[in-house]
Design a protein around this motif. Structure first.
Motif, mmCIF file in Angstrom:
data_model
loop_
_atom_site.group_PDB
_atom_site.id
_atom_site.type_symbol
_atom_site.label_atom_id
_atom_site.label_comp_id
_atom_site.label_asym_id
_atom_site.label_seq_id
_atom_site.Cartn_x
_atom_site.Cartn_y
_atom_site.Cartn_z
ATOM 1 N N MET A 20 0.158 21.034 -5.498
ATOM 2 C CA MET A 20 -0.917 20.170 -4.573
ATOM 3 C C MET A 20 -0.764 18.632 -4.756
ATOM 4 N N THR A 21 -0.212 18.083 -3.999
ATOM 5 C CA THR A 21 0.152 16.648 -4.281
ATOM 6 C C THR A 21 -1.266 15.737 -4.347
ATOM 7 N N GLU A 22 -1.207 14.467 -4.932
ATOM 8 C CA GLU A 22 -2.294 13.431 -4.716
ATOM 9 C C GLU A 22 -2.909 13.416 -3.311
ATOM 10 N N THR A 23 -1.844 13.412 -2.241
ATOM 11 C CA THR A 23 -2.397 13.142 -0.891
ATOM 12 C C THR A 23 -3.467 14.514 -0.415
ATOM 13 N N ASP A 24 -2.707 15.472 -0.825
ATOM 14 C CA ASP A 24 -3.776 16.633 -0.490
ATOM 15 C C ASP A 24 -4.996 16.776 -0.985
ATOM 16 N N SER A 25 -4.932 16.233 -2.361
ATOM 17 C CA SER A 25 -6.229 16.448 -3.065
ATOM 18 C C SER A 25 -7.356 15.257 -2.346
ATOM 19 N N THR B 134 -7.202 14.297 0.666
ATOM 20 C CA THR B 134 -7.403 15.110 1.983
ATOM 21 C C THR B 134 -8.653 15.952 1.914
#
Length: 84
Positions: free
Chosen positions: A1-6, A8
């Motif tokens: 999981m990327t920082e952007t997904d986190s 979101t």
């Protein structure tokens, strides 16, 4: 999981979560308005999020987490006097 997904996922949680306005926070915590803001200024209480141009609210989970972190008051039990 990327920082952007986190990020979101956190935003989705904030949008779907119930938010408490100040009177509800005061009622839930038993604190006055000035006490809430003093605790926020000292970093001991979560800050609200902006929900409108002139409105803020606290995520219910943040208030509940703060309440859970508080020590539980126990009655002051004194030892019974012993007779000599």
């Amino acid at each position: 999981m990327t920082e952007t997904d986190s990020m979101t996922e956190k935003l989705k949680q904030l949008v779907t979560e119930k938010h408490l306005r100040r009177p509800a926070v005061e009622s839930a915590t038993g604190l006055s308005r000035s006490s809430l803001y003093a605790l926020m200024a000292s970093g001991l209480f979560p800050r609200p999020i902006r929900i409108g141009q002139r409105a803020v609210a606290w995520p219910e989970s943040a208030v509940q987490a703060w309440l859970a972190s508080r020590p539980i008051a126990t009655p002051n039990r004194t030892k019974p006097a012993t007779s000599l």
